[in-house]
Write an enzyme that holds these catalytic residues in place. Structure first.
Site, PDB file in Angstrom:
ATOM      1  N   ASP A  35      -6.567  -6.416   4.510  1.00 28.61           N
ATOM      2  CA  ASP A  35      -5.884  -5.125   4.603  1.00 28.61           C
ATOM      3  C   ASP A  35      -5.960  -4.607   6.032  1.00 28.61           C
ATOM      4  O   ASP A  35      -7.039  -4.433   6.585  1.00 28.61           O
ATOM      5  CB  ASP A  35      -6.552  -4.135   3.647  1.00 28.61           C
ATOM      6  N   SER A  90       3.111  -0.462   6.284  1.00 30.89           N
ATOM      7  CA  SER A  90       4.305  -0.260   7.109  1.00 30.89           C
ATOM      8  C   SER A  90       5.247  -1.452   7.021  1.00 30.89           C
ATOM      9  O   SER A  90       6.476  -1.286   7.038  1.00 30.89           O
ATOM     10  CB  SER A  90       3.901  -0.030   8.571  1.00 30.89           C
ATOM     11  N   MET A 126      -9.121   7.900  -0.108  1.00 29.34           N
ATOM     12  CA  MET A 126      -9.979   8.372   0.986  1.00 29.34           C
ATOM     13  C   MET A 126     -10.429   9.805   0.720  1.00 29.34           C
ATOM     14  O   MET A 126      -9.639  10.634   0.267  1.00 29.34           O
ATOM     15  CB  MET A 126      -9.229   8.319   2.315  1.00 29.34           C
ATOM     16  N   HIS A 145      -1.327  -1.339  -4.201  1.00 31.54           N
ATOM     17  CA  HIS A 145      -2.596  -1.045  -3.550  1.00 31.54           C
ATOM     18  C   HIS A 145      -2.730   0.457  -3.337  1.00 31.54           C
ATOM     19  O   HIS A 145      -1.829   1.110  -2.808  1.00 31.54           O
ATOM     20  CB  HIS A 145      -2.686  -1.773  -2.206  1.00 31.54           C
ATOM     21  N   MET A 178     -11.357  -5.847   5.834  1.00 34.22           N
ATOM     22  CA  MET A 178     -10.575  -4.897   6.612  1.00 34.22           C
ATOM     23  C   MET A 178     -10.275  -5.486   7.988  1.00 34.22           C
ATOM     24  O   MET A 178     -11.189  -5.839   8.725  1.00 34.22           O
ATOM     25  CB  MET A 178     -11.326  -3.578   6.766  1.00 34.22           C
ATOM     26  N   SER A 181       0.848  -1.195   0.000  1.00 34.07           N
ATOM     27  CA  SER A 181       0.000   0.000   0.000  1.00 34.07           C
ATOM     28  C   SER A 181       0.879   1.239   0.000  1.00 34.07           C
ATOM     29  O   SER A 181       1.626   1.483   0.953  1.00 34.07           O
ATOM     30  CB  SER A 181      -0.900   0.020   1.237  1.00 34.07           C
ATOM     31  N   MET A 193     -12.470   4.293  -0.454  1.00 35.16           N
ATOM     32  CA  MET A 193     -13.087   4.637   0.826  1.00 35.16           C
ATOM     33  C   MET A 193     -13.719   6.004   0.666  1.00 35.16           C
ATOM     34  O   MET A 193     -13.315   6.995   1.288  1.00 35.16           O
ATOM     35  CB  MET A 193     -12.036   4.618   1.940  1.00 35.16           C
ATOM     36  N   HIS A 251      -8.769   0.810  -3.541  1.00 37.89           N
ATOM     37  CA  HIS A 251      -9.761   0.638  -2.482  1.00 37.89           C
ATOM     38  C   HIS A 251     -10.421   1.995  -2.271  1.00 37.89           C
ATOM     39  O   HIS A 251      -9.817   2.920  -1.711  1.00 37.89           O
ATOM     40  CB  HIS A 251      -9.072   0.136  -1.212  1.00 37.89           C
ATOM     41  N   ASP A 274      -5.002   3.347  -1.585  1.00 37.72           N
ATOM     42  CA  ASP A 274      -6.027   3.677  -0.592  1.00 37.72           C
ATOM     43  C   ASP A 274      -6.577   5.066  -0.899  1.00 37.72           C
ATOM     44  O   ASP A 274      -5.928   6.079  -0.636  1.00 37.72           O
ATOM     45  CB  ASP A 274      -5.441   3.648   0.816  1.00 37.72           C
TER      46      ASP A 274
END
Length: 220
Positions: free
Chosen positions: A175, A198, A36, A32, A136, A7, A67, A65, A34
């Site tokens: 994830d 991370s 948002m 990936h 999730m 990610s 969100m 993804h 993310d």
């Protein structure tokens, strides 16, 4: 099929292109993304311009993804920007089936997301149409959170539902809090795609990818 999806939310954005190349060279399988909007989740990340800017850097599939609220308004734009997989939250849209059809009819894979408090049985009416489920294992919105242990039971329930509906071809993605220590356990549960932030970008990226891929492939 066991695939590692770093990610980039956890990457150093001042070296984003370089770090994407590093994970690709190290053997990562998917990038990936993310996405948002500060409405569906309490955080804002990046959008279509960033996706367009990094698309030429790598040949790896992009997994977005979303969100965001009303993902149907933006799904096609993300596909045009080079995204290969799109997952969304069913409570963020009114017409989930229509959105799945939009995604798939434009050449991308369609997935739905289960938040930690979302029961598996919410998938019963959509499972016949989707390509993958993203579970999730943290509450969405921020990177670096701790893995929620009850997620393991959710994976088991999803596999049971897949068997009952004849959709054992669906891929299971996970994830949140994925680490070198728990990735093998998750793999043995039946997870196919492992999103790691991370655990990939903190420290030596190439070594992290190597260890994660080794651990997710070990059968004990």
């Amino acid at each position: 099929m066991k695939l590692l999806a770093p990610s980039i939310l956890s990457a150093d954005f001042s070296k984003l292109g370089q770090q994407i190349k590093e994970v690709e060279e190290a053997g990562a399988d998917i990038i990936h993304l993310d996405i948002m909007d500060g409405r569906y989740v309490p955080n804002i990340t990046f959008g279509i311009p960033v996706v367009e800017s990094i698309r030429p850097i790598t040949n790896l599939p992009f997994d977005a993804h979303l969100m965001i609220v009303e993902p149907e308004k933006y799904a096609l734009d993300f596909i045009k920007a080079g995204v290969d997989m799109i997952s969304f939250h069913m409570d963020a849209t009114i017409h989930s089936h229509r959105l799945v059809d939009l995604i798939k009819s434009n050449g991308a894979k369609a997935g739905v997301v289960l938040n930690p408090a979302t029961p598996v049985n919410t998938l019963e009416e959509i499972i016949h149409y989707i390509d993958y489920v993203l579970i999730m294992s943290v509450n969405p919105g921020f990177g670096g959170q701790k893995f929620i242990p009850q997620t393991a039971e959710k994976v088991k329930k999803l596999i049971l539902l897949m068997e009952q509906t004849g959709r054992t071809d669906i891929l299971i993605e996970i994830d949140g809090g994925v680490s070198k220590e728990n990735i093998n356990y998750l793999s043995m549960l039946g997870v196919n795609i492992f999103v790691a932030g991370s655990a990939v970008f903190k420290g030596d990226i190439k070594e992290n990818v190597k260890i994660l891929k080794q651990n997710m492939s070990i059968c004990i």
